[in-house]
Design an enzyme around this catalytic site. Structure first.
Site, PDB file in Angstrom:
ATOM      1  N   ASP A  16       0.854  -1.191   0.000  1.00 20.25           N
ATOM      2  CA  ASP A  16       0.000   0.000   0.000  1.00 20.25           C
ATOM      3  C   ASP A  16       0.883   1.230   0.000  1.00 20.25           C
ATOM      4  O   ASP A  16       1.686   1.429   0.921  1.00 20.25           O
ATOM      5  CB  ASP A  16      -0.921   0.002   1.224  1.00 20.25           C
ATOM      6  CG  ASP A  16      -1.792   1.248   1.288  1.00 20.25           C
ATOM      7  OD1 ASP A  16      -2.618   1.430   0.379  1.00 20.25           O
ATOM      8  OD2 ASP A  16      -1.627   2.039   2.242  1.00 20.25           O
ATOM      9  N   GLU A  73      -1.481  -1.446  -6.008  1.00 25.73           N
ATOM     10  CA  GLU A  73      -2.663  -0.746  -6.505  1.00 25.73           C
ATOM     11  C   GLU A  73      -2.341  -0.018  -7.798  1.00 25.73           C
ATOM     12  O   GLU A  73      -1.221   0.456  -8.010  1.00 25.73           O
ATOM     13  CB  GLU A  73      -3.161   0.273  -5.471  1.00 25.73           C
ATOM     14  CG  GLU A  73      -3.924  -0.312  -4.321  1.00 25.73           C
ATOM     15  CD  GLU A  73      -4.481   0.761  -3.411  1.00 25.73           C
ATOM     16  OE1 GLU A  73      -5.709   0.910  -3.337  1.00 25.73           O
ATOM     17  OE2 GLU A  73      -3.671   1.467  -2.781  1.00 25.73           O
ATOM     18  N   CYS A 111     -13.549  -2.037  13.714  1.00 22.82           N
ATOM     19  CA  CYS A 111     -14.690  -2.578  12.984  1.00 22.82           C
ATOM     20  C   CYS A 111     -15.768  -3.039  13.977  1.00 22.82           C
ATOM     21  O   CYS A 111     -15.505  -3.225  15.171  1.00 22.82           O
ATOM     22  CB  CYS A 111     -14.238  -3.725  12.091  1.00 22.82           C
ATOM     23  SG  CYS A 111     -15.571  -4.482  11.132  1.00 22.82           S
ATOM     24  N   CYS A 118     -16.906  -5.876  14.170  1.00 20.46           N
ATOM     25  CA  CYS A 118     -16.568  -7.219  14.654  1.00 20.46           C
ATOM     26  C   CYS A 118     -15.596  -7.175  15.825  1.00 20.46           C
ATOM     27  O   CYS A 118     -15.251  -8.223  16.389  1.00 20.46           O
ATOM     28  CB  CYS A 118     -15.991  -8.068  13.524  1.00 20.46           C
ATOM     29  SG  CYS A 118     -14.374  -7.506  12.919  1.00 20.46           S
ATOM     30  N   ASP A 178      -3.358   1.727   7.039  1.00 19.22           N
ATOM     31  CA  ASP A 178      -2.463   1.320   5.956  1.00 19.22           C
ATOM     32  C   ASP A 178      -2.209  -0.184   5.957  1.00 19.22           C
ATOM     33  O   ASP A 178      -2.166  -0.813   4.894  1.00 19.22           O
ATOM     34  CB  ASP A 178      -1.138   2.081   6.074  1.00 19.22           C
ATOM     35  CG  ASP A 178      -1.328   3.584   5.930  1.00 19.22           C
ATOM     36  OD1 ASP A 178      -2.284   3.992   5.238  1.00 19.22           O
ATOM     37  OD2 ASP A 178      -0.536   4.346   6.509  1.00 19.22           O
TER      38      ASP A 178
END
Length: 315
Positions: A97, A182, A254, A256, A263
């Site tokens: 990334d 990416e 999150c 969860c 990153d």
């Protein structure tokens, strides 16, 4: 009666020998290379050269290019038919990334800090550019000296950046069989005036180019994930997709219960998407469709340039 205007081309504008990069190319009949010494046509003695590395054994140059950069340095580049030694086989894969603060973040959790070479030498470069702006056009040797100082400042930044990228990309290619990145549109990202300078200094395009041709040399694989893949907003644990993820959010939790570093989470999602494509060709954007039914992940291979041996003459 209507009058028809004929458009005519303007006079050509030639490049200045003082400002543009000067170079000359010699074929096999224009130089002699014996015992590690290079003699060009119409020269009575070999060039005094500081070699960056010796030529590969059993090879001889087919073309020699002599050039001078904006910093006034002379270089000799030799074109040889050679392939680098193949590294040992590995089965590891890594997601990469790209960023500004951290140049790259790996799916392993490692962050490689951006050295920001331009920012470190910004004051020196600005001083040289101010001195050049004070010299009037046609100011002779004074303007030439000021222009040379600007060239040296730029060359120092470019050399250090290129050296860092070479070391980083060689390490990634040697340690991993598959590298997932990416497909960033750097040209569009540079329109952001607040981040344009930092993005340019990061040189993501050159990073990708090095990864691709070195992977081709060493028999590795580079997988490119579509730019619209929501790597930052997707939970790498449960797959939940958040609706928004502003740039100032660097850490988030999150539903969860998994705490994410922005990153590192993005790098892991990029890796998972790339491996899915490499294994079975699946798409990685179930949240949206691609125009024309095209695959949302593409794998590209750029033909590698032929290896060159560069050298710099003394003086």
């Amino acid at each position: 009666m209507a009058t028809t205007h004929v458009k005519r081309a303007k006079y050509p504008t030639f490049k200045s020998r003082k400002k543009s990069r000067r170079s000359a190319e010699y074929t096999t009949s224009g130089f002699r290379f014996r015992d590690g010494r290079l003699t060009l046509a119409k020269m009575d003695r070999p060039l005094d050269i500081v070699w960056s590395r010796p030529l590969p054994e059993g090879t001889s140059p087919s073309t020699v290019t002599v050039s001078q950069d904006a910093a006034g340095r002379w270089f000799v580049s030799m074109l040889c038919d050679d392939r680098p030694a193949m590294p040992g086989a590995v089965n590891d894969a890594v997601g990469v990334d790209a960023g500004v603060t951290s140049l790259v973040t790996l799916s392993t959790g490692e962050k490689i800090t951006n050295p920001k070479h331009e920012r470190k030498d910004r004051e020196r470069l600005a001083k040289a550019q101010r001195a050049l702006s004070r010299k009037a056009e046609g100011d002779g040797s004074n303007r030439a000296k000021a222009r040379l100082e600007v060239g040296r400042a730029h060359a120092r930044i470019a050399d250090r950046r290129r050296d860092f990228l070479h070391k980083l990309t060689t390490r990634l290619v040697r340690e991993n069989q598959t590298i997932v990145i990416e497909d960033l549109t750097v040209r569009n990202m540079l329109k952001n005036r607040k981040l344009a300078r930092a993005i340019s200094d990061s040189s993501w395009t050159e990073l990708r180019s090095m990864l691709e041709y070195k992977a081709e040399w060493y028999g590795r694989e580079v997988v490119t994930v579509d730019r619209w893949f929501p790597s930052s907003k997707l939970c790498s644990t449960c797959g939940t997709l958040r609706s928004r993820m502003p740039l100032n959010v660097r850490e988030w939790t999150c539903a969860c219960g998994t705490a994410h570093d922005r990153d590192v989470n993005a790098a892991r999602n990029i890796l998972a998407a790339g491996l899915a494509v490499a294994a079975c060709g699946d798409g990685v954007r179930p949240q949206r469709n691609t125009p024309g039914g095209q695959s949302s992940v593409k794998q590209e291979v750029v033909p590698p340039p032929r290896p060159r041996t560069a050298a710099r003459p003394r003086g």
